[in-house]
Design a protein around this motif. Structure first.
Motif, PDB file in Angstrom:
ATOM      1  N   LEU A 109       0.809  -1.220   0.000  1.00  0.00           N
ATOM      2  CA  LEU A 109       0.000   0.000   0.000  1.00  0.00           C
ATOM      3  C   LEU A 109       0.842   1.270   0.000  1.00  0.00           C
ATOM      4  N   TYR A 110       1.921   1.225   0.781  1.00  0.00           N
ATOM      5  CA  TYR A 110       2.737   2.430   0.906  1.00  0.00           C
ATOM      6  C   TYR A 110       3.428   2.766  -0.396  1.00  0.00           C
ATOM      7  N   ALA A 111       3.954   1.747  -1.050  1.00  0.00           N
ATOM      8  CA  ALA A 111       4.603   2.000  -2.336  1.00  0.00           C
ATOM      9  C   ALA A 111       3.564   2.502  -3.337  1.00  0.00           C
ATOM     10  N   GLU A 112       2.351   1.989  -3.215  1.00  0.00           N
ATOM     11  CA  GLU A 112       1.255   2.425  -4.076  1.00  0.00           C
ATOM     12  C   GLU A 112       1.001   3.928  -3.869  1.00  0.00           C
ATOM     13  N   ASN A 113       1.088   4.371  -2.628  1.00  0.00           N
ATOM     14  CA  ASN A 113       0.902   5.788  -2.296  1.00  0.00           C
ATOM     15  C   ASN A 113       1.963   6.658  -2.989  1.00  0.00           C
ATOM     16  N   ILE A 114       3.191   6.174  -3.004  1.00  0.00           N
ATOM     17  CA  ILE A 114       4.273   6.914  -3.686  1.00  0.00           C
ATOM     18  C   ILE A 114       3.976   7.008  -5.184  1.00  0.00           C
ATOM     19  N   LEU A 115       3.563   5.904  -5.757  1.00  0.00           N
ATOM     20  CA  LEU A 115       3.270   5.911  -7.195  1.00  0.00           C
ATOM     21  C   LEU A 115       2.086   6.817  -7.510  1.00  0.00           C
ATOM     22  N   GLU A 116       1.127   6.831  -6.615  1.00  0.00           N
ATOM     23  CA  GLU A 116      -0.060   7.674  -6.827  1.00  0.00           C
ATOM     24  C   GLU A 116       0.340   9.157  -6.845  1.00  0.00           C
ATOM     25  N   HIS A 117       1.195   9.561  -5.911  1.00  0.00           N
ATOM     26  CA  HIS A 117       1.669  10.957  -5.885  1.00  0.00           C
ATOM     27  C   HIS A 117       2.534  11.255  -7.110  1.00  0.00           C
ATOM     28  N   TYR A 118       3.306  10.266  -7.533  1.00  0.00           N
ATOM     29  CA  TYR A 118       4.165  10.456  -8.706  1.00  0.00           C
ATOM     30  C   TYR A 118       3.308  10.683  -9.957  1.00  0.00           C
ATOM     31  N   ARG A 119       2.232   9.906 -10.059  1.00  0.00           N
ATOM     32  CA  ARG A 119       1.361  10.021 -11.248  1.00  0.00           C
ATOM     33  C   ARG A 119       0.468  11.249 -11.190  1.00  0.00           C
ATOM     34  N   SER A 120       0.034  11.618  -9.988  1.00  0.00           N
ATOM     35  CA  SER A 120      -0.870  12.775  -9.820  1.00  0.00           C
ATOM     36  C   SER A 120      -0.290  13.722  -8.781  1.00  0.00           C
ATOM     37  N   PRO A 121       0.809  14.376  -9.124  1.00  0.00           N
ATOM     38  CA  PRO A 121       1.493  15.205  -8.125  1.00  0.00           C
ATOM     39  C   PRO A 121       0.647  16.381  -7.664  1.00  0.00           C
ATOM     40  N   ARG A 122       0.655  16.643  -6.364  1.00  0.00           N
ATOM     41  CA  ARG A 122      -0.082  17.767  -5.785  1.00  0.00           C
ATOM     42  C   ARG A 122       0.803  19.006  -5.809  1.00  0.00           C
ATOM     43  N   GLY A 123       0.233  20.103  -6.244  1.00  0.00           N
ATOM     44  CA  GLY A 123       0.955  21.380  -6.186  1.00  0.00           C
ATOM     45  C   GLY A 123       1.971  21.575  -7.294  1.00  0.00           C
ATOM     46  N   LYS A 124       1.999  20.657  -8.275  1.00  0.00           N
ATOM     47  CA  LYS A 124       2.990  20.779  -9.345  1.00  0.00           C
ATOM     48  C   LYS A 124       2.452  21.656 -10.468  1.00  0.00           C
TER      49      LYS A 124
END
Ligand code: FES
Length: 127
Positions: free
Chosen positions: A3-18
């Motif tokens: 799950l945690y690695a999934e969270n990293i990938l999710e932020h990578y694919r849909s970055p907040r504030g970029k």
């Protein structure tokens, strides 16, 4: 994949504030790169009375560096610049063990933030 690695990938694919950084729109803008790989980040902060009122960043690089910056950016709004998260908090946000080899990736965003904060402390604000 946990799950945690999934969270990293999710932020990578849909970055907040970029978004693209336009220097004039920010109290301070700071750019950093990781010389060993060329990955880079630029952060823009709006600061009013010592508080961060807006954050944006732009960059390119590995999933850990970009996801960590995305996660960090969500933590900054409304914070006093002096109370910005540190290394421990960034590692908690990532939520996975980070090897010594990837530590520079994980900390690139924090490094960028802290050097932006130094510019603010040094009075080197735009405007
Ligand atoms: Fe470049 Fe991660 S490989 S910051």
């Amino acid at each position: 994949m946990d799950l945690y690695a999934e969270n990293i990938l999710e932020h990578y694919r849909s970055p907040r504030g970029k978004k693209p950084i336009n220097d004039g729109a920010w109290s301070v803008v700071h750019h950093e790169d990781n010389p060993s790989c060329g990955d880079e980040l630029t952060i823009g902060l709006k600061v009013e009375n010592g508080k961060i009122t807006a954050v944006a960043w732009d960059g390119s690089g590995c999933a850990i560096s970009q996801a960590a910056m995305s996660m960090l950016s969500e933590e900054l709004i409304g914070k006093d610049i002096a109370d910005a998260p540190g290394k421990k908090e960034v590692l908690e946000l990532l939520g996975v063990p980070v090897s010594a080899r990837r530590m520079k990736c994980a900390m690139l965003g924090l490094h960028t933030l802290l050097n932006a904060a130094k510019k603010i402390e040094g009075g080197k604000l735009n405007s």
